[in-house]
Design an enzyme around this catalytic site. Structure first.
Site, PDB file in Angstrom:
ATOM      1  N   HIS A 196      -5.841   2.813  -0.128  1.00  0.00           N
ATOM      2  CA  HIS A 196      -5.570   2.657   1.305  1.00  0.00           C
ATOM      3  C   HIS A 196      -5.328   3.995   1.993  1.00  0.00           C
ATOM      4  O   HIS A 196      -4.523   4.094   2.917  1.00  0.00           O
ATOM      5  CB  HIS A 196      -4.390   1.701   1.535  1.00  0.00           C
ATOM      6  CG  HIS A 196      -4.722   0.606   2.511  1.00  0.00           C
ATOM      7  ND1 HIS A 196      -4.603   0.755   3.859  1.00  0.00           N
ATOM      8  CD2 HIS A 196      -5.198  -0.631   2.316  1.00  0.00           C
ATOM      9  CE1 HIS A 196      -4.977  -0.359   4.461  1.00  0.00           C
ATOM     10  NE2 HIS A 196      -5.357  -1.211   3.547  1.00  0.00           N
ATOM     11  N   HIS A 210     -15.737  -6.022   3.217  1.00  0.00           N
ATOM     12  CA  HIS A 210     -14.301  -6.267   3.386  1.00  0.00           C
ATOM     13  C   HIS A 210     -14.048  -7.758   3.639  1.00  0.00           C
ATOM     14  O   HIS A 210     -14.656  -8.332   4.546  1.00  0.00           O
ATOM     15  CB  HIS A 210     -13.829  -5.440   4.581  1.00  0.00           C
ATOM     16  CG  HIS A 210     -12.363  -5.276   4.705  1.00  0.00           C
ATOM     17  ND1 HIS A 210     -11.714  -5.309   5.908  1.00  0.00           N
ATOM     18  CD2 HIS A 210     -11.394  -5.059   3.778  1.00  0.00           C
ATOM     19  CE1 HIS A 210     -10.416  -5.106   5.723  1.00  0.00           C
ATOM     20  NE2 HIS A 210     -10.197  -4.950   4.440  1.00  0.00           N
ATOM     21  N   TYR A 268       0.855  -1.181   0.000  1.00  0.00           N
ATOM     22  CA  TYR A 268       0.000   0.000   0.000  1.00  0.00           C
ATOM     23  C   TYR A 268       0.891   1.231   0.000  1.00  0.00           C
ATOM     24  O   TYR A 268       1.787   1.357   0.813  1.00  0.00           O
ATOM     25  CB  TYR A 268      -0.913   0.002   1.220  1.00  0.00           C
ATOM     26  CG  TYR A 268      -1.866  -1.156   1.198  1.00  0.00           C
ATOM     27  CD1 TYR A 268      -2.675  -1.372   0.086  1.00  0.00           C
ATOM     28  CD2 TYR A 268      -1.936  -2.053   2.246  1.00  0.00           C
ATOM     29  CE1 TYR A 268      -3.548  -2.445   0.031  1.00  0.00           C
ATOM     30  CE2 TYR A 268      -2.809  -3.128   2.209  1.00  0.00           C
ATOM     31  CZ  TYR A 268      -3.607  -3.322   1.097  1.00  0.00           C
ATOM     32  OH  TYR A 268      -4.460  -4.387   1.054  1.00  0.00           O
ATOM     33  N   ARG A 298     -17.873  -0.479   1.668  1.00  0.00           N
ATOM     34  CA  ARG A 298     -16.758  -1.410   1.805  1.00  0.00           C
ATOM     35  C   ARG A 298     -16.489  -1.737   3.256  1.00  0.00           C
ATOM     36  O   ARG A 298     -15.341  -1.959   3.624  1.00  0.00           O
ATOM     37  CB  ARG A 298     -15.507  -0.690   1.275  1.00  0.00           C
ATOM     38  CG  ARG A 298     -15.040  -0.997  -0.096  1.00  0.00           C
ATOM     39  CD  ARG A 298     -14.524  -2.335  -0.385  1.00  0.00           C
ATOM     40  NE  ARG A 298     -13.224  -2.723   0.112  1.00  0.00           N
ATOM     41  CZ  ARG A 298     -12.871  -3.984   0.226  1.00  0.00           C
ATOM     42  NH1 ARG A 298     -13.689  -4.940  -0.081  1.00  0.00           N
ATOM     43  NH2 ARG A 298     -11.673  -4.301   0.644  1.00  0.00           N
TER      44      ARG A 298
HETATM   45 MG    MG Z   1      -8.837  -1.930   1.448  1.00  0.00          MG
END
Ligand code: MG
Length: 410
Positions: free
Chosen positions: A218, A318, A167, A289
């Site tokens: 992220h 998620h 990320y 999400r």
């Molecule tokens: Mg994620």
């Protein structure tokens, strides 16, 4: 009346990631329920909350009254909507739904109105680092990225998340840090943006328009850079772009909406209904999400899903490795019963998880299937779980820093 006789919390790491499982035992011999309470970064605190607060509050209560129990356990601590309490609440809530399904002799999706599809389409993760400097961790070339994509395509997967390295991309160069800079996982947000666009352009060019592509930012960009990235990725027609902004900066979604048609997914870090309400009612996102145990379990997730349906927002619960197979199965039960299902993230299970959690959902040809047993359908082998203790090492990836040493979120 069947009542709650005992509530237990177990921590186990069969695939090396700490998981928290809650077991609600009832006054009916042999009847119990299981729920996911996994907050992997603070698992011991959740276990403590379940055993020292949830259990004394709920023993003796009627197992059939899920809504009342959820509401009571939510306000019992007065301060609410935090990740520890929500996960403890989720463990109990999902276990009560599991019990209700077993009492009704129905899979959970039938209690939610029944299937609107046979299985849930999933996306898998592929990642590449496009630098050739071996100093900054494991390097994956475009050829190696393509190999990962080819493997998923051969397995029938039609949605793939494309990442450029970790990320935030590769680590920043050591020689740009100030003297005495703090320890941490360094990354360069501006370079990450450039290389992400190049990586996704490469995949789209090579694999054409049929393959559905996703990407997770992220939350590691400045807000104006996030707007720019969403615009730069628009020509590549992503299925969605995830967590483009930190939860503290959600007002910027209005700017993003006005600038680009790139589809937006948001919410992995949300705990509180106030965090999603405006985004949904102003139609600023396309996919919700959230991590179901982080918002308090199936009861609030079902309400959120129905809210989203009314505003043309689809679900993308998620589904990483730090959700137990019980939690993954809850995601899929909801996927199967939700008209506005979008996509399911799928981390897959190792041999350890399959041993500890008999009845895990199965991935076949790009779709995940449940086993259709009553309730959630996933069991928990307490003896096997003892073989996999959890490490109490603190996470390091959450200590991310920019090239000048400033701590980044998350
Ligand atoms: Mg994620």
């Amino acid at each position: 009346m069947i009542t709650i006789r005992d509530i237990k919390a177990f921590c186990t790491a069969p695939d090396r990631i700490p998981l928290v499982v809650v077991k609600v035992e009832t006054s009916e011999p042999g009847l119990y329920g299981l729920g996911c309470a996994t907050y992997t970064q603070r698992f011991l605190t959740v276990k403590d909350c379940v055993e020292n607060y949830m259990k004394p509050l709920l023993v003796g209560k009627d197992v059939s009254r899920i809504e009342d129990i959820w509401q009571m356990a939510n306000v019992s601590p007065y301060w609410r909507n935090g990740p520890i309490l929500n996960n403890a609440l989720s463990g109990v809530d999902e276990a009560l739904w599991d019990i209700k399904g077993k009492m009704a002799n129905m899979p959970l999706y039938d209690l939610l109105g029944g299937k609107v599809r046979e299985a849930a389409a999933v996306y898998r993760h592929a990642g590449a680092i496009s630098t050739t400097n071996p100093k900054y961790g494991k390097l994956v070339t475009f050829d190696e990225l393509d190999e990962q994509i080819d493997k998923y395509l051969a397995e029938g997967v039609r949605y793939i998340r494309i990442q450029y390295g970790r990320y935030g991309g590769v680590h920043a160069l050591d020689d740009v840090k100030p003297e005495g800079a703090c320890e941490g996982v360094y990354y360069d947000p501006r370079r990450y943006m450039r290389e992400t666009v190049q990586t996704i352009a490469h995949v789209r060019e090579k694999y054409g328009d049929e393959l559905e592509l996703l990407h997770d930012v992220h939350e590691r960009l400045e807000a104006i850079d996030a707007v720019r990235l969403a615009k730069e990725l628009e020509p590549y027609n992503l299925f969605y772009l995830e967590d483009l902004l930190a939860p503290e900066q959600v007002d910027w979604f209005r700017n993003i909406r006005s600038q680009t048609t790139t589809a937006i997914a948001m919410g992995e870090l949300f705990n509180n209904p106030n965090e999603w309400m405006t985004l949904i009612k102003e139609r600023l996102i396309d996919f919700i999400r959230v991590h179901i145990s982080q918002i308090g379990g199936l009861t609030p997730a079902r309400k959120l899903q129905i809210l989203c349906e009314n505003f043309s927002v689809r679900t993308a619960w998620h589904g990483p490795g730090d959700v137990s197979p019980i939690g993954h199965a809850v995601n899929v039960h909801l996927d199967l019963a939700s008209w506005n299902f979008g996509i399911q993230e799928w981390a897959g299970f190792g041999e350890g998880c399959k041993e500890v959690f008999p009845g895990c959902p199965e991935l076949r040809n790009g779709y995940v299937y449940l086993n259709d047993k009553p309730g959630i359908g996933v069991d928990f082998d307490e003896k096997a779980a003892e073989k996999y203790p959890c490490s109490t090492n603190l996470p390091t990836w959450t200590n991310a820093r920019r090239p000048d040493g400033t701590l980044a979120r998350p």
